[in-house]
Design a protein around this motif. Structure first.
Motif, PDB file in Angstrom:
ATOM      1  N   THR A   8       0.816  -1.215   0.000  1.00  0.00           N
ATOM      2  CA  THR A   8       0.000   0.000   0.000  1.00  0.00           C
ATOM      3  C   THR A   8       0.845   1.259   0.000  1.00  0.00           C
ATOM      4  O   THR A   8       0.305   2.361   0.137  1.00  0.00           O
ATOM      5  N   CYS A   9       2.154   1.122  -0.147  1.00  0.00           N
ATOM      6  CA  CYS A   9       3.038   2.275  -0.112  1.00  0.00           C
ATOM      7  C   CYS A   9       2.750   3.184  -1.308  1.00  0.00           C
ATOM      8  O   CYS A   9       2.802   2.741  -2.460  1.00  0.00           O
ATOM      9  N   PRO A  10       2.458   4.444  -1.064  1.00  0.00           N
ATOM     10  CA  PRO A  10       2.157   5.344  -2.201  1.00  0.00           C
ATOM     11  C   PRO A  10       3.409   5.762  -2.966  1.00  0.00           C
ATOM     12  O   PRO A  10       3.293   6.417  -3.991  1.00  0.00           O
ATOM     13  N   TYR A  11       4.603   5.392  -2.466  1.00  0.00           N
ATOM     14  CA  TYR A  11       5.847   5.837  -3.111  1.00  0.00           C
ATOM     15  C   TYR A  11       6.607   4.681  -3.766  1.00  0.00           C
ATOM     16  O   TYR A  11       7.769   4.817  -4.110  1.00  0.00           O
ATOM     17  N   GLN A  12       5.912   3.535  -3.885  1.00  0.00           N
ATOM     18  CA  GLN A  12       6.614   2.373  -4.399  1.00  0.00           C
ATOM     19  C   GLN A  12       6.949   2.489  -5.902  1.00  0.00           C
ATOM     20  O   GLN A  12       7.706   1.700  -6.422  1.00  0.00           O
ATOM     21  N   GLU A  13       6.413   3.472  -6.601  1.00  0.00           N
ATOM     22  CA  GLU A  13       6.731   3.682  -8.001  1.00  0.00           C
ATOM     23  C   GLU A  13       7.847   4.696  -8.203  1.00  0.00           C
ATOM     24  O   GLU A  13       8.324   4.896  -9.324  1.00  0.00           O
ATOM     25  N   GLU A  14       8.279   5.353  -7.119  1.00  0.00           N
ATOM     26  CA  GLU A  14       9.336   6.353  -7.253  1.00  0.00           C
ATOM     27  C   GLU A  14      10.698   5.672  -7.322  1.00  0.00           C
ATOM     28  O   GLU A  14      10.947   4.689  -6.611  1.00  0.00           O
ATOM     29  N   TYR A  15      11.538   6.231  -8.166  1.00  0.00           N
ATOM     30  CA  TYR A  15      12.847   5.608  -8.446  1.00  0.00           C
ATOM     31  C   TYR A  15      13.734   5.532  -7.201  1.00  0.00           C
ATOM     32  O   TYR A  15      14.290   4.488  -6.861  1.00  0.00           O
ATOM     33  N   GLN A  16      13.846   6.657  -6.467  1.00  0.00           N
ATOM     34  CA  GLN A  16      14.708   6.682  -5.283  1.00  0.00           C
ATOM     35  C   GLN A  16      14.191   5.734  -4.211  1.00  0.00           C
ATOM     36  O   GLN A  16      14.952   5.043  -3.535  1.00  0.00           O
ATOM     37  N   LEU A  18      12.419   3.011  -4.647  1.00  0.00           N
ATOM     38  CA  LEU A  18      12.651   1.623  -5.070  1.00  0.00           C
ATOM     39  C   LEU A  18      14.096   1.208  -4.853  1.00  0.00           C
ATOM     40  O   LEU A  18      14.373   0.033  -4.628  1.00  0.00           O
ATOM     41  N   LEU A  19      15.021   2.176  -4.944  1.00  0.00           N
ATOM     42  CA  LEU A  19      16.427   1.833  -4.700  1.00  0.00           C
ATOM     43  C   LEU A  19      16.690   1.509  -3.227  1.00  0.00           C
ATOM     44  O   LEU A  19      17.599   0.746  -2.912  1.00  0.00           O
ATOM     45  N   GLU A  20      15.864   2.067  -2.305  1.00  0.00           N
ATOM     46  CA  GLU A  20      16.118   1.903  -0.880  1.00  0.00           C
ATOM     47  C   GLU A  20      15.261   0.795  -0.242  1.00  0.00           C
ATOM     48  O   GLU A  20      15.688   0.169   0.736  1.00  0.00           O
ATOM     49  N   PHE A  21      14.063   0.519  -0.791  1.00  0.00           N
ATOM     50  CA  PHE A  21      13.130  -0.401  -0.144  1.00  0.00           C
ATOM     51  C   PHE A  21      12.579  -1.417  -1.142  1.00  0.00           C
ATOM     52  O   PHE A  21      12.556  -1.165  -2.348  1.00  0.00           O
ATOM     53  N   SER A  22      12.125  -2.548  -0.563  1.00  0.00           N
ATOM     54  CA  SER A  22      11.476  -3.596  -1.351  1.00  0.00           C
ATOM     55  C   SER A  22      10.043  -3.740  -0.878  1.00  0.00           C
ATOM     56  O   SER A  22       9.737  -3.604   0.316  1.00  0.00           O
ATOM     57  N   HIS A  23       9.114  -4.078  -1.813  1.00  0.00           N
ATOM     58  CA  HIS A  23       7.703  -4.223  -1.492  1.00  0.00           C
ATOM     59  C   HIS A  23       7.184  -5.619  -1.813  1.00  0.00           C
ATOM     60  O   HIS A  23       5.984  -5.865  -1.737  1.00  0.00           O
ATOM     61  N   ASP A  24       8.060  -6.547  -2.182  1.00  0.00           N
ATOM     62  CA  ASP A  24       7.614  -7.878  -2.613  1.00  0.00           C
ATOM     63  C   ASP A  24       7.192  -8.752  -1.435  1.00  0.00           C
ATOM     64  O   ASP A  24       6.178  -9.453  -1.499  1.00  0.00           O
ATOM     65  N   CYS A  25       7.968  -8.735  -0.367  1.00  0.00           N
ATOM     66  CA  CYS A  25       7.726  -9.664   0.752  1.00  0.00           C
ATOM     67  C   CYS A  25       7.062  -9.004   1.952  1.00  0.00           C
ATOM     68  O   CYS A  25       6.919  -9.604   3.018  1.00  0.00           O
ATOM     69  N   ALA A  26       6.719  -7.751   1.864  1.00  0.00           N
ATOM     70  CA  ALA A  26       6.140  -7.056   3.014  1.00  0.00           C
ATOM     71  C   ALA A  26       4.677  -7.406   3.181  1.00  0.00           C
ATOM     72  O   ALA A  26       3.935  -7.470   2.198  1.00  0.00           O
ATOM     73  N   PRO A  27       4.202  -7.651   4.386  1.00  0.00           N
ATOM     74  CA  PRO A  27       2.761  -7.951   4.612  1.00  0.00           C
ATOM     75  C   PRO A  27       1.924  -6.695   4.490  1.00  0.00           C
ATOM     76  O   PRO A  27       2.434  -5.578   4.573  1.00  0.00           O
ATOM     77  N   ALA A  28       0.666  -6.914   4.226  1.00  0.00           N
ATOM     78  CA  ALA A  28      -0.254  -5.778   4.132  1.00  0.00           C
ATOM     79  C   ALA A  28      -0.374  -5.106   5.476  1.00  0.00           C
ATOM     80  O   ALA A  28      -0.351  -5.765   6.520  1.00  0.00           O
ATOM     81  N   PRO A  29      -0.478  -3.833   5.553  1.00  0.00           N
ATOM     82  CA  PRO A  29      -0.546  -3.119   6.829  1.00  0.00           C
ATOM     83  C   PRO A  29      -1.864  -3.393   7.566  1.00  0.00           C
ATOM     84  O   PRO A  29      -2.911  -3.576   6.958  1.00  0.00           O
ATOM     85  N   THR A  30      -1.760  -3.534   8.868  1.00  0.00           N
ATOM     86  CA  THR A  30      -2.937  -3.740   9.733  1.00  0.00           C
ATOM     87  C   THR A  30      -3.124  -2.522  10.596  1.00  0.00           C
ATOM     88  O   THR A  30      -2.334  -1.574  10.563  1.00  0.00           O
ATOM     89  N   ALA A  31      -4.193  -2.601  11.375  1.00  0.00           N
ATOM     90  CA  ALA A  31      -4.460  -1.464  12.253  1.00  0.00           C
ATOM     91  C   ALA A  31      -3.378  -1.315  13.298  1.00  0.00           C
ATOM     92  O   ALA A  31      -3.091  -0.233  13.783  1.00  0.00           O
ATOM     93  N   ARG A  32      -2.735  -2.458  13.614  1.00  0.00           N
ATOM     94  CA  ARG A  32      -1.711  -2.412  14.652  1.00  0.00           C
ATOM     95  C   ARG A  32      -0.421  -1.775  14.152  1.00  0.00           C
ATOM     96  O   ARG A  32       0.216  -0.999  14.856  1.00  0.00           O
ATOM     97  N   ASN A  33      -0.050  -2.175  12.933  1.00  0.00           N
ATOM     98  CA  ASN A  33       1.229  -1.657  12.429  1.00  0.00           C
ATOM     99  C   ASN A  33       1.053  -0.532  11.423  1.00  0.00           C
ATOM    100  O   ASN A  33       2.017  -0.121  10.802  1.00  0.00           O
TER     101      ASN A  33
END
Length: 223
Positions: A8-16, A18-33
């Motif tokens: 659900t990251c709104p910045y996962q399409e930005e080039y910078q 994507l160079l710093e973070f990965s979104h493939d293995c991250a779980p969907a965000p819950t109310a707790r996190n």
């Protein structure tokens, strides 16, 4: 590093980002996190040090001021730029392949031009050598013809001179030669026979008292 916001990251399409973070293995965000927009916790979603509270998005710089959306990818592009070894220009990684292709195309064109120039120079050199050889052969031929003409003129002049010399010798011999004695001469006579080239056979009567040179004078008079 896995982004905390996951898919659900709104910045996962930005080039910078994507160079710093990965979104493939991250779980969907819950109310707790899920991140609290009212908290001042730094979540590291592409931010820089000094991010302003309430902003979890990337693109903020030191001092907490947010950059315009149209300017977010420009710094990231030039942070990954390299210097071209051929022209020393600063080129981004995205444009490096096209930039090197231009250099390669230019070098191929220069190489082809150099080959064409070398072929042209070689052709001109061969043409100059051929003309030089032709001129040398022509001068040599003219020199031989001139030498042959001069030799022929000398031979003709020599022949004329020899003919003139023989004529003078013949006339001189005829003048100095005593006349042949007739039948009335009874004080001793001698008959000489001569065989010349040709063969030519001659016979003449001389006085017995005449010198031997009269015989040579007679032969000179026959030339």
């Amino acid at each position: 590093k896995v982004c905390d916001l996951g898919h659900t990251c709104p910045y996962q399409e930005e080039y910078q980002h994507l160079l710093e973070f990965s979104h493939d293995c991250a779980p969907a965000p819950t109310a707790r996190n899920a991140p609290n927009r009212n908290s001042q916790t730094f979540v590291g979603s592409g931010n820089r040090l000094g991010g302003t509270p309430g902003f979890a998005g990337g693109g903020t710089r030191l001092g907490g001021s947010a950059e315009p959306s149209w300017n977010r990818n420009i710094p990231a592009m030039w942070e990954d730029a390299v210097q071209c070894e051929f022209c020393s220009a600063k080129v981004s990684l995205m444009e490096l392949a096209a930039h090197l292709a231009q250099h390669e195309e230019r070098m191929v064109g220069d190489s082809l031009k150099n080959e064409q120039d070398s072929a042209l120079e070689e052709s001109i050199l061969l043409d100059v050598q051929k003309r030089s050889n032709d001129e040398s052969e022509l001068r040599e031929k003219e020199a031989k013809e001139r030498e042959a003409a001069e030799k022929k003129e000398m031979e003709q002049a020599l022949a004329i001179s020899m003919a003139e010399l023989h004529r003078v010798e013949r006339e001189s011999a005829e003048q100095n030669l005593l006349p042949e004695p007739g039948p009335e001469y009874t004080d001793g006579k001698i008959v000489l026979k001569f065989t010349l080239t040709g063969p030519i056979k001659l016979k003449r009567t001389f006085r017995s008292k005449n010198p031997v040179t009269d015989a040579f004078q007679f032969l000179r008079a026959q030339k």
